[in-house]
Design a protein around this motif. Structure first.
Motif, PDB file in Angstrom:
ATOM      1  N   GLN A  26       0.805  -1.221   0.000  1.00  0.00           N
ATOM      2  CA  GLN A  26       0.000   0.000   0.000  1.00  0.00           C
ATOM      3  C   GLN A  26       0.841   1.276   0.000  1.00  0.00           C
ATOM      4  OE1 GLN A  26      -2.835  -0.276   3.187  1.00  0.00           O
ATOM      5  NE2 GLN A  26      -4.041  -1.789   2.116  1.00  0.00           N
ATOM      6  N   ASP A  28       1.913   3.000  -2.491  1.00  0.00           N
ATOM      7  CA  ASP A  28       1.428   3.971  -3.471  1.00  0.00           C
ATOM      8  C   ASP A  28       0.211   4.746  -2.976  1.00  0.00           C
ATOM      9  OD1 ASP A  28       3.449   3.293  -5.197  1.00  0.00           O
ATOM     10  OD2 ASP A  28       2.216   1.965  -6.428  1.00  0.00           O
ATOM     11  N   LEU A  31       2.439   7.546  -0.807  1.00  0.00           N
ATOM     12  CA  LEU A  31       3.614   8.205  -1.389  1.00  0.00           C
ATOM     13  C   LEU A  31       3.187   9.319  -2.344  1.00  0.00           C
ATOM     14  CD1 LEU A  31       5.972   5.189  -2.148  1.00  0.00           C
ATOM     15  CD2 LEU A  31       6.267   6.955  -0.409  1.00  0.00           C
ATOM     16  N   ASP A  33       2.293  11.404  -5.551  1.00  0.00           N
ATOM     17  CA  ASP A  33       1.696  10.929  -6.805  1.00  0.00           C
ATOM     18  C   ASP A  33       2.734  10.706  -7.893  1.00  0.00           C
ATOM     19  OD1 ASP A  33      -0.857  10.988  -5.707  1.00  0.00           O
ATOM     20  OD2 ASP A  33      -1.190  13.070  -6.336  1.00  0.00           O
ATOM     21  N   ARG A  36       6.308   5.981  -7.909  1.00  0.00           N
ATOM     22  CA  ARG A  36       5.753   4.631  -7.822  1.00  0.00           C
ATOM     23  C   ARG A  36       6.867   3.686  -7.410  1.00  0.00           C
ATOM     24  NH1 ARG A  36       1.747   6.682  -7.217  1.00  0.00           N
ATOM     25  NH2 ARG A  36       0.228   7.252  -8.754  1.00  0.00           N
ATOM     26  N   VAL A  37       6.562   2.769  -6.502  1.00  0.00           N
ATOM     27  CA  VAL A  37       7.560   1.817  -6.023  1.00  0.00           C
ATOM     28  C   VAL A  37       7.135   0.414  -6.420  1.00  0.00           C
ATOM     29  CG1 VAL A  37       8.678   0.838  -3.980  1.00  0.00           C
ATOM     30  CG2 VAL A  37       8.180   3.282  -4.078  1.00  0.00           C
ATOM     31  N   ASP A  38       8.046  -0.291  -7.084  1.00  0.00           N
ATOM     32  CA  ASP A  38       7.835  -1.688  -7.446  1.00  0.00           C
ATOM     33  C   ASP A  38       8.753  -2.518  -6.555  1.00  0.00           C
ATOM     34  OD1 ASP A  38       7.215  -4.083  -8.741  1.00  0.00           O
ATOM     35  OD2 ASP A  38       8.744  -3.766 -10.275  1.00  0.00           O
ATOM     36  N   VAL A  47      12.122   2.429  -8.205  1.00  0.00           N
ATOM     37  CA  VAL A  47      11.334   3.642  -8.036  1.00  0.00           C
ATOM     38  C   VAL A  47      11.164   4.291  -9.403  1.00  0.00           C
ATOM     39  CG1 VAL A  47      11.245   5.923  -6.970  1.00  0.00           C
ATOM     40  CG2 VAL A  47      12.179   3.980  -5.685  1.00  0.00           C
ATOM     41  N   HIS A  48       9.913   4.535  -9.778  1.00  0.00           N
ATOM     42  CA  HIS A  48       9.614   5.241 -11.027  1.00  0.00           C
ATOM     43  C   HIS A  48       9.229   6.666 -10.668  1.00  0.00           C
ATOM     44  CE1 HIS A  48       8.358   6.006 -15.121  1.00  0.00           C
ATOM     45  NE2 HIS A  48       7.294   6.596 -14.611  1.00  0.00           N
ATOM     46  N   GLU A  49       9.961   7.612 -11.234  1.00  0.00           N
ATOM     47  CA  GLU A  49       9.680   9.024 -11.008  1.00  0.00           C
ATOM     48  C   GLU A  49       9.003   9.601 -12.234  1.00  0.00           C
ATOM     49  OE1 GLU A  49      13.528  10.677 -10.217  1.00  0.00           O
ATOM     50  OE2 GLU A  49      13.442  10.138  -8.098  1.00  0.00           O
ATOM     51  N   GLU A  50       7.778  10.066 -12.064  1.00  0.00           N
ATOM     52  CA  GLU A  50       7.020  10.643 -13.180  1.00  0.00           C
ATOM     53  C   GLU A  50       7.720  11.866 -13.758  1.00  0.00           C
ATOM     54  OE1 GLU A  50       4.221   9.488 -14.616  1.00  0.00           O
ATOM     55  OE2 GLU A  50       4.173   7.782 -13.248  1.00  0.00           O
ATOM     56  N   SER A 120       1.886  13.561   1.274  1.00  0.00           N
ATOM     57  CA  SER A 120       2.126  12.168   1.652  1.00  0.00           C
ATOM     58  C   SER A 120       1.730  11.909   3.096  1.00  0.00           C
ATOM     59  CB  SER A 120       3.595  11.801   1.451  1.00  0.00           C
ATOM     60  OG  SER A 120       3.907  11.777   0.079  1.00  0.00           O
TER      61      SER A 120
END
Length: 137
Positions: A26, A28, A31, A33, A36-38, A47-50, A120
């Motif tokens: 949970q 996401d 954290l 917006d 995103r953490v995989d 970690v994906h940074e938009e 957050s």
């Protein structure tokens, strides 16, 4: 290097707050917006940074006995952070989040970081309230 920190009081026992914050399924929900953490093979995560569109290898460690989460990029010293939960009595807790950016290219700037931290912590409090309310009734 830039460092940022925010705290928020939450009306729940510190164990409940930490359990919610450390629930990797949970993350996401609370954290920022733009992040995103995989979770792959803990403590390894991606970690994906938009903002940058990049996927970065990172580490996420949970220290339940200390009610502390720690994270940071792997292989590149871009940023690190931690979340600490402390009981403050009367069934309340204080949650502090601290971020350190070592690479100016990853620092989105003071206002953006503080907005993200405040958002957050607000979302984490909402998640904790839902959990505590559901457990109570």
């Amino acid at each position: 290097m830039s460092e940022y920190e925010r705290s928020r009081t939450m009306p729940a026992q510190p164990e409940h707050v930490f359990d919610q914050a450390a629930n990797v399924g949970q993350l996401d929900a609370w954290l920022p917006d733009a992040v995103r953490v995989d979770v792959q093979d803990p403590p390894a995560v991606t970690v994906h940074e938009e903002r940058s569109g990049q996927d970065m290898p990172a580490l996420l460690r949970s220290e339940p006995d200390q009610m502390r989460l720690e994270w940071g990029t792997r292989g590149q010293n871009s940023y690190t952070g931690w979340l600490q939960v402390a009981g403050i009595g009367s069934g309340a807790s204080e949650v502090t989040v601290h971020l350190s950016f070592f690479d100016a290219g990853h620092d989105p700037g003071e206002q953006a970081v503080y907005d993200a931290l405040d958002g957050s912590l607000r979302r984490l409090e909402e998640q904790v309230r839902m959990r505590v309310d559901n457990a109570a009734g």
